[in-house]
Design an enzyme around this catalytic site. Structure first.
Site, short mmCIF file in Angstrom:
data_model
loop_
_atom_site.label_atom_id
_atom_site.label_comp_id
_atom_site.label_asym_id
_atom_site.label_seq_id
_atom_site.Cartn_x
_atom_site.Cartn_y
_atom_site.Cartn_z
CG HIS A 105 -27.34 56.57 38.34
ND1 HIS A 105 -27.66 56.03 37.12
CD2 HIS A 105 -26.48 57.58 38.09
CE1 HIS A 105 -27.03 56.70 36.16
NE2 HIS A 105 -26.31 57.64 36.72
CG HIS A 135 -30.78 57.20 35.64
ND1 HIS A 135 -30.29 55.92 35.54
CD2 HIS A 135 -31.40 57.47 34.48
CE1 HIS A 135 -30.61 55.45 34.34
NE2 HIS A 135 -31.28 56.36 33.68
CG HIS A 136 -30.44 53.14 38.94
ND1 HIS A 136 -29.37 53.25 38.09
CD2 HIS A 136 -29.96 52.52 40.04
CE1 HIS A 136 -28.30 52.74 38.65
NE2 HIS A 136 -28.63 52.29 39.85
CG MET A 176 -23.53 44.26 32.94
SD MET A 176 -24.09 44.61 34.60
CE MET A 176 -22.57 45.17 35.34
CG HIS A 197 -24.32 48.38 30.41
ND1 HIS A 197 -23.02 48.19 30.74
CD2 HIS A 197 -25.02 48.10 31.54
CE1 HIS A 197 -22.93 47.84 32.01
NE2 HIS A 197 -24.12 47.77 32.52
CD GLN A 231 -26.08 51.27 42.77
OE1 GLN A 231 -26.95 50.80 42.04
NE2 GLN A 231 -24.79 50.95 42.65
CG HIS A 239 -28.88 45.75 34.09
ND1 HIS A 239 -28.97 47.11 34.16
CD2 HIS A 239 -27.55 45.48 34.09
CE1 HIS A 239 -27.76 47.65 34.21
NE2 HIS A 239 -26.87 46.67 34.16
CU CU Z 1 -29.21 54.91 36.74
CU CU Z 2 -24.87 46.98 34.32
#
Ligand code: CU
Ligand code: CU
Length: 343
Positions: free
Chosen positions: A152, A73-74, A296, A222, A150, A220
């Site tokens: 996701h 996803h990311h 966030m 949510h 990272q 960024h």
């Molecule tokens: Cu993601």
């Molecule tokens: Cu966040």
């Protein structure tokens, strides 16, 4: 025989002409990939680190993603002083809930200290090439001793499947005169039930002699984010305050770095300011926090500086709503109130 000699001479000549040019701009690739992981839970965040040679510094000049949108996803690339774990792979989910943990991987943050996001990949994001002669300095005497990838993951994997998504780092060991850096504007605070809220922050740049050239930005939030906007605020000698837009977007579009709206510089005494316009239809209060029930408000500025290290300041965090608003800040006048919340 003669043909052979001719070929040999030709090779020598061509090598001699190509060699110095190729050497001067030599960009190498390092592949930072997941070591064949097998996510067994949806929405799993995995991290894998590399340690950078501390005796030598390198400059990262580009990021080439290798990921499939079906699986990932990311992806985020963090620069760290210390990694979140000593393991080759660990669970670095921000959205982790105590009952939904995957016990196959240790749980920890991407970085233990000195965390800085250098690259972000989301659906369809292409290779990010930094401007000419610009690079992120890593290793050596820089603050970045580790890079942590990272990923996701969207979906769970079968027993016979593994994944090695990641990033090809384009780098050079040549010293570049322009160093890249990332500055993060963020807020704390909360959003009342059934309301539209402005989460805002602003900080002055207090490092004399450094001229910041922003070239990309990332937003960024949510689920509640509607618009995120970032500005340079400059007060001229007559005391007039002018706001220039760095970037503005719907934060629910792919969260990667986009080119800035205006090519402007940020200097000693200027301010950087960001606003997230949030809309809640929830019956409960939403706090700033790490889980998907929280929110966030982040605006990242990627920039370069010439002939010096990037800013020591990397973070601008306010108390956020309802404690901090631009309008209560004596330095912030002529606020582009409507424009900052409208796409
Ligand atoms: Cu993601
Ligand atoms: Cu966040």
């Amino acid at each position: 025989m003669i043909a052979k000699i001719i070929t040999a001479v030709f090779l020598l000549v061509s090598t001699a002409t190509i060699w110095p040019i190729a050497n001067a701009n030599e960009v190498k690739k390092y592949s930072l990939m997941m070591p064949n992981v097998r996510p067994k839970k949806t929405d799993l965040y995995l991290c894998t680190p590399i340690r950078i040679d501390s005796s030598k510094s390198y400059f990262i000049v580009g990021f080439e993603p290798k990921a499939s949108g079906h699986d990932a996803h990311h992806m985020l690339l963090y620069g760290c002083s210390d990694p979140g774990s000593e393991d080759p792979v660990w669970n670095c989910g921000q959205m982790a809930s105590p009952n939904g943990r995957d016990h196959s991987y240790m749980h920890s943050n991407p970085c233990k200290s000195g965390s800085n996001i250098l690259y972000a990949w989301a659906r369809d994001a292409p290779t990010l090439k930094l401007p000419d002669q610009v690079g992120f300095k890593v290793g050596g005497d820089s603050k970045i001793s580790y890079l942590v990838l990272q990923v996701h993951y969207h979906r769970t994997f079968d027993d016979d499947e593994t994944d090695n998504s990641g990033i090809y780092l384009h780098y050079t060991d040549e010293q570049l005169s322009r160093q890249a850096g990332v500055y993060l504007l963020a807020t704390n605070g909360k959003i009342a039930p059934r309301s539209v809220e402005h989460m805002e922050t602003a900080c002055s740049i207090f490092e004399p002699g450094k001229v910041i050239h922003p070239f990309a930005y990332r937003t960024h939030t949510h689920e509640l984010g509607k618009v995120v906007a970032g500005y340079r605020v400059r007060t001229d000698q007559r005391g007039d305050v002018k706001w220039d837009l760095l970037g503005k977007r719907n934060p629910l579009t792919p969260q990667m770095f986009y080119p800035v709206e205006n090519n402007i510089t940020v200097e000693f005494g200027d301010r950087l300011a960001a606003r997230c316009t949030m809309e809640s239809t929830r019956d409960t209060v939403t706090k700033i926090g790490a889980t998907s029930d929280d929110e966030m408000c982040n605006f990242y500025v990627m920039y370069w500086v010439e002939g010096t290290d990037p800013l020591e300041q990397q973070l601008c965090v306010s108390e956020g709503s309802p404690k901090y608003y631009w309008k209560d800040d004596p330095y912030l006048i002529n606020i582009p109130d409507e424009e900052a919340s409208k796409l």
